[in-house]
Motif scaffolding. Sequence first.
Motif, PDB file in Angstrom:
ATOM      1  N   THR A 184     -70.974 -24.123  -7.814  1.00 19.10           N
ATOM      2  CA  THR A 184     -71.852 -25.253  -8.101  1.00 19.10           C
ATOM      3  C   THR A 184     -73.144 -24.821  -8.780  1.00 19.10           C
ATOM      4  OG1 THR A 184     -72.724 -25.032  -5.846  1.00 19.10           O
ATOM      5  CG2 THR A 184     -70.950 -26.621  -6.206  1.00 19.10           C
ATOM      6  N   HIS A 185     -73.385 -23.527  -8.876  1.00 19.91           N
ATOM      7  CA  HIS A 185     -74.593 -23.051  -9.551  1.00 19.91           C
ATOM      8  C   HIS A 185     -74.376 -23.096 -11.065  1.00 19.91           C
ATOM      9  CE1 HIS A 185     -75.688 -20.548  -5.719  1.00 19.91           C
ATOM     10  NE2 HIS A 185     -75.897 -21.856  -5.579  1.00 19.91           N
ATOM     11  N   SER A 186     -75.230 -23.815 -11.744  1.00 15.60           N
ATOM     12  CA  SER A 186     -75.069 -23.978 -13.188  1.00 15.60           C
ATOM     13  C   SER A 186     -75.524 -22.775 -13.990  1.00 15.60           C
ATOM     14  CB  SER A 186     -75.848 -25.213 -13.651  1.00 15.60           C
ATOM     15  OG  SER A 186     -77.231 -25.081 -13.326  1.00 15.60           O
ATOM     16  N   ASP A 187     -76.152 -21.794 -13.367  1.00 13.20           N
ATOM     17  CA  ASP A 187     -76.653 -20.633 -14.096  1.00 13.20           C
ATOM     18  C   ASP A 187     -75.760 -19.410 -13.910  1.00 13.20           C
ATOM     19  OD1 ASP A 187     -77.193 -20.282 -11.426  1.00 13.20           O
ATOM     20  OD2 ASP A 187     -79.135 -19.322 -11.737  1.00 13.20           O
ATOM     21  N   VAL A 188     -74.509 -19.617 -13.483  1.00 12.14           N
ATOM     22  CA  VAL A 188     -73.582 -18.510 -13.218  1.00 12.14           C
ATOM     23  C   VAL A 188     -72.419 -18.596 -14.200  1.00 12.14           C
ATOM     24  CG1 VAL A 188     -72.027 -17.459 -11.535  1.00 12.14           C
ATOM     25  CG2 VAL A 188     -74.228 -18.380 -10.796  1.00 12.14           C
ATOM     26  N   ALA A 189     -72.039 -17.448 -14.783  1.00 11.08           N
ATOM     27  CA  ALA A 189     -70.894 -17.361 -15.692  1.00 11.08           C
ATOM     28  C   ALA A 189     -70.124 -16.091 -15.369  1.00 11.08           C
ATOM     29  CB  ALA A 189     -71.339 -17.358 -17.149  1.00 11.08           C
ATOM     30  N   LEU A 190     -68.789 -16.182 -15.434  1.00 12.63           N
ATOM     31  CA  LEU A 190     -67.905 -15.057 -15.154  1.00 12.63           C
ATOM     32  C   LEU A 190     -67.264 -14.595 -16.454  1.00 12.63           C
ATOM     33  CD1 LEU A 190     -66.059 -16.397 -11.963  1.00 12.63           C
ATOM     34  CD2 LEU A 190     -68.312 -15.320 -12.116  1.00 12.63           C
ATOM     35  N   PHE A 191     -67.355 -13.285 -16.747  1.00 11.25           N
ATOM     36  CA  PHE A 191     -66.758 -12.698 -17.945  1.00 11.25           C
ATOM     37  C   PHE A 191     -65.631 -11.759 -17.519  1.00 11.25           C
ATOM     38  CE2 PHE A 191     -70.812 -14.096 -19.477  1.00 11.25           C
ATOM     39  CZ  PHE A 191     -70.620 -14.390 -20.821  1.00 11.25           C
ATOM     40  N   PHE A 192     -64.439 -11.977 -18.057  1.00 12.30           N
ATOM     41  CA  PHE A 192     -63.264 -11.159 -17.768  1.00 12.30           C
ATOM     42  C   PHE A 192     -62.889 -10.389 -19.034  1.00 12.30           C
ATOM     43  CE2 PHE A 192     -63.187 -14.556 -14.705  1.00 12.30           C
ATOM     44  CZ  PHE A 192     -62.703 -13.973 -13.540  1.00 12.30           C
ATOM     45  N   ILE A 193     -62.807  -9.039 -18.945  1.00 11.43           N
ATOM     46  CA  ILE A 193     -62.511  -8.181 -20.091  1.00 11.43           C
ATOM     47  C   ILE A 193     -61.301  -7.319 -19.740  1.00 11.43           C
ATOM     48  CG2 ILE A 193     -63.403  -6.452 -21.687  1.00 11.43           C
ATOM     49  CD1 ILE A 193     -66.201  -7.377 -21.033  1.00 11.43           C
ATOM     50  N   HIS A 194     -60.264  -7.396 -20.555  1.00 10.25           N
ATOM     51  CA  HIS A 194     -59.029  -6.650 -20.291  1.00 10.25           C
ATOM     52  C   HIS A 194     -59.099  -5.266 -20.925  1.00 10.25           C
ATOM     53  CE1 HIS A 194     -57.419  -6.979 -24.413  1.00 10.25           C
ATOM     54  NE2 HIS A 194     -57.990  -8.182 -24.426  1.00 10.25           N
ATOM     55  N   GLY A 195     -58.034  -4.484 -20.747  1.00  8.81           N
ATOM     56  CA  GLY A 195     -57.977  -3.125 -21.254  1.00  8.81           C
ATOM     57  C   GLY A 195     -57.015  -2.981 -22.417  1.00  8.81           C
ATOM     58  N   VAL A 196     -56.592  -1.724 -22.648  1.00  6.32           N
ATOM     59  CA  VAL A 196     -55.715  -1.416 -23.773  1.00  6.32           C
ATOM     60  C   VAL A 196     -54.345  -2.048 -23.542  1.00  6.32           C
ATOM     61  CG1 VAL A 196     -54.622   0.434 -25.100  1.00  6.32           C
ATOM     62  CG2 VAL A 196     -56.935   0.725 -24.210  1.00  6.32           C
ATOM     63  N   GLY A 197     -53.830  -2.724 -24.548  1.00  7.90           N
ATOM     64  CA  GLY A 197     -52.507  -3.311 -24.465  1.00  7.90           C
ATOM     65  C   GLY A 197     -52.436  -4.626 -23.742  1.00  7.90           C
ATOM     66  N   GLY A 198     -53.520  -5.098 -23.193  1.00  7.18           N
ATOM     67  CA  GLY A 198     -53.499  -6.355 -22.453  1.00  7.18           C
ATOM     68  C   GLY A 198     -53.947  -7.518 -23.313  1.00  7.18           C
ATOM     69  N   SER A 199     -54.290  -8.594 -22.657  1.00  8.28           N
ATOM     70  CA  SER A 199     -54.809  -9.788 -23.320  1.00  8.28           C
ATOM     71  C   SER A 199     -55.501 -10.626 -22.263  1.00  8.28           C
ATOM     72  CB  SER A 199     -53.690 -10.586 -23.995  1.00  8.28           C
ATOM     73  OG  SER A 199     -52.819 -11.132 -23.024  1.00  8.28           O
ATOM     74  N   LEU A 200     -56.145 -11.682 -22.692  1.00  6.76           N
ATOM     75  CA  LEU A 200     -56.807 -12.552 -21.717  1.00  6.76           C
ATOM     76  C   LEU A 200     -55.814 -13.249 -20.802  1.00  6.76           C
ATOM     77  CD1 LEU A 200     -56.547 -15.825 -22.643  1.00  6.76           C
ATOM     78  CD2 LEU A 200     -58.053 -15.023 -24.442  1.00  6.76           C
ATOM     79  N   ASP A 201     -54.533 -13.242 -21.161  1.00  9.51           N
ATOM     80  CA  ASP A 201     -53.532 -13.897 -20.323  1.00  9.51           C
ATOM     81  C   ASP A 201     -53.283 -13.171 -19.010  1.00  9.51           C
ATOM     82  OD1 ASP A 201     -53.121 -15.887 -22.252  1.00  9.51           O
ATOM     83  OD2 ASP A 201     -51.727 -14.602 -23.362  1.00  9.51           O
ATOM     84  N   ILE A 202     -53.651 -11.888 -18.912  1.00  9.56           N
ATOM     85  CA  ILE A 202     -53.453 -11.185 -17.643  1.00  9.56           C
ATOM     86  C   ILE A 202     -54.394 -11.712 -16.564  1.00  9.56           C
ATOM     87  CG2 ILE A 202     -52.716  -9.104 -18.867  1.00  9.56           C
ATOM     88  CD1 ILE A 202     -55.410  -7.873 -18.141  1.00  9.56           C
ATOM     89  N   TRP A 203     -55.442 -12.445 -16.979  1.00 16.06           N
ATOM     90  CA  TRP A 203     -56.375 -13.034 -16.021  1.00 16.06           C
ATOM     91  C   TRP A 203     -56.010 -14.477 -15.688  1.00 16.06           C
ATOM     92  CZ3 TRP A 203     -59.221  -9.272 -14.180  1.00 16.06           C
ATOM     93  CH2 TRP A 203     -59.645  -8.222 -15.006  1.00 16.06           C
ATOM     94  N   GLY A 204     -54.772 -14.884 -15.960  1.00 13.34           N
ATOM     95  CA  GLY A 204     -54.412 -16.285 -15.768  1.00 13.34           C
ATOM     96  C   GLY A 204     -54.676 -16.785 -14.365  1.00 13.34           C
ATOM     97  N   SER A 205     -54.278 -16.027 -13.354  1.00 17.14           N
ATOM     98  CA  SER A 205     -54.481 -16.459 -11.959  1.00 17.14           C
ATOM     99  C   SER A 205     -55.955 -16.537 -11.619  1.00 17.14           C
ATOM    100  CB  SER A 205     -53.764 -15.515 -11.005  1.00 17.14           C
ATOM    101  OG  SER A 205     -52.370 -15.488 -11.263  1.00 17.14           O
ATOM    102  N   GLN A 206     -56.731 -15.578 -12.096  1.00 16.34           N
ATOM    103  CA  GLN A 206     -58.156 -15.567 -11.787  1.00 16.34           C
ATOM    104  C   GLN A 206     -58.897 -16.688 -12.515  1.00 16.34           C
ATOM    105  OE1 GLN A 206     -56.405 -12.581 -12.514  1.00 16.34           O
ATOM    106  NE2 GLN A 206     -56.272 -12.355 -10.275  1.00 16.34           N
ATOM    107  N   LEU A 207     -58.537 -16.936 -13.769  1.00 10.92           N
ATOM    108  CA  LEU A 207     -59.213 -17.996 -14.513  1.00 10.92           C
ATOM    109  C   LEU A 207     -58.940 -19.367 -13.902  1.00 10.92           C
ATOM    110  CD1 LEU A 207     -58.547 -16.814 -18.189  1.00 10.92           C
ATOM    111  CD2 LEU A 207     -60.548 -16.381 -16.762  1.00 10.92           C
ATOM    112  N   ASP A 208     -57.713 -19.608 -13.505  1.00 13.37           N
ATOM    113  CA  ASP A 208     -57.390 -20.896 -12.884  1.00 13.37           C
ATOM    114  C   ASP A 208     -58.053 -21.040 -11.514  1.00 13.37           C
ATOM    115  OD1 ASP A 208     -55.857 -21.426 -15.097  1.00 13.37           O
ATOM    116  OD2 ASP A 208     -53.976 -20.802 -14.170  1.00 13.37           O
ATOM    117  N   PHE A 209     -58.063 -19.965 -10.748  1.00 16.21           N
ATOM    118  CA  PHE A 209     -58.609 -20.022  -9.393  1.00 16.21           C
ATOM    119  C   PHE A 209     -60.105 -20.316  -9.423  1.00 16.21           C
ATOM    120  CE2 PHE A 209     -60.646 -17.829  -5.805  1.00 16.21           C
ATOM    121  CZ  PHE A 209     -60.015 -18.435  -4.731  1.00 16.21           C
ATOM    122  N   PHE A 210     -60.854 -19.585 -10.242  1.00 24.92           N
ATOM    123  CA  PHE A 210     -62.308 -19.737 -10.222  1.00 24.92           C
ATOM    124  C   PHE A 210     -62.761 -20.962 -11.013  1.00 24.92           C
ATOM    125  CE2 PHE A 210     -61.914 -15.203  -9.192  1.00 24.92           C
ATOM    126  CZ  PHE A 210     -62.717 -15.149  -8.070  1.00 24.92           C
TER     127      PHE A 210
END
Length: 473
Positions: A184-210
């Motif tokens: 509920t805090h409007s001044d908070v942002a989460l940044f997810f950075i993957h590694g070699v060979g990955g993509s932002l899709d590996i964070w699918g569970s985390q992105l949906d959850f948060f």
Amino acid sequence: MLTSFIEGLLCCLASKSANVVVPVESSEAADGYEFVEVKPGRVLRVRHILPDRPVVEEPTQGGIVSCKRKITVYRSGQLFIENLGERASAELKTCQNGDTEPNSTVEVELTDGRNSSPPVSIPEARSESVAAGNNTATPETGASGEAPAAGQHEPSQPPRKRRRKPKRTLVIDCERRIASCKGTHSDVALFFIHGVGGSLDIWGSQLDFFSRLGYEVIAPDLAGHGASSAPHIAAAYTFYALAEDMRLIFKRYAKKRNILIGHSYGVSFCTFLAHEFPDQIHKMVMINGGGPTALEPSLCSIFNLPTCVLHCLSPLLAWSFLKAGFARQGSKEKQLLRENNAFNVSSFVLRAMMSGQYWPEGDEVYHAELTVPVLLVHGMHDKFVPVEEDQRMAEILLMAFLKVLEDGSHMVMLECPEAVNSLLHEFFLWEPITLPPPKKEPKTRPETAKAQTENTRSSSESAKVRPSSAKQT
């Protein structure tokens, strides 16, 4: 396998890569995906989810942590860290005799370290062996102070330790206010950075959850990965080129309080951003990131082979990644790789990424300078990064919490999404306990002269013995 070999042979004859990653047509901004042009012709796909939440101004109290460290680097490669201040650990503030001191330090005397590996030590209280060097006995006398006889050989003395001057000394003295970060805090942002060979899709569970919890989440695709553009030049995939991309993405979406979550190679970019924006990074999460060592490409690596050879070996590399990246190798894990678009990059990009991991600044001192709270998550069955490296990282960092998941491996966010989400959410809500100020003991008022006289008179009268009367005699 035969098709891959034929494509690799054609790649050698044509002198160009067989696979080129280009932005996909199906991803649109309306689906939560955005295409950001960080440089002319360099486009990155970013998933940006801004949840619909009411603007609630909640007070963020938190606790203030004093970050005081003195880092000394010697020419032999030894690193000496002193944790100073009132909030140092109990081992550093408690001497061996039980007395407490505000700052406990150790006098360091280095011997010739050419035959020994440079350790990293955290100062403790002065031990008896260190204090024993201040004895008054001279080398000419024995333990009892008497000179040895003429026919006796003088016992061999240990080699005298030679004091060396430090190569450089760094002093960190700052205070950080660490508060809980809620969705509920409007001044908070989460940044997810993957590694070699990955993509932002590996964070699918985390992105949906948060995002369901109300957090604003940002997850980019590195250049050449996922649906980002893939320049056909090796210089586009060096560490500094990719770090500059992440710096521009961060400046575009950053809030007042930002939390960085990195996996594998992405941890290095999180560390880079924490140094670039120390006031905006609130917390950081390192998932199977490895030890605090400077990055340098290996000279004897399979990724130094020509691109066409790597393309022929791509099925073998994919199988090796599945074997080492997951604790179990079944149909479920293979499906996870396909669905999350992991290890699906061209041979040219893979070779350029592995050869461009040159970052000499990211050594132990660079990591020891971090004052942000860090959560270390490690999969027990990880064959890429041993657990000893994350333990080393936990020793170097000022505020670090190491959590080991027994059922996970290198891709722990895909294998154990519920456990990873719980750990991350608990860490986001964590805040240090603010200790109340010590109560001042009331001073006892001195007795007045009249009270002292009465006390003295009563005590003297009780001590006297009354003489017997004449009648009793």
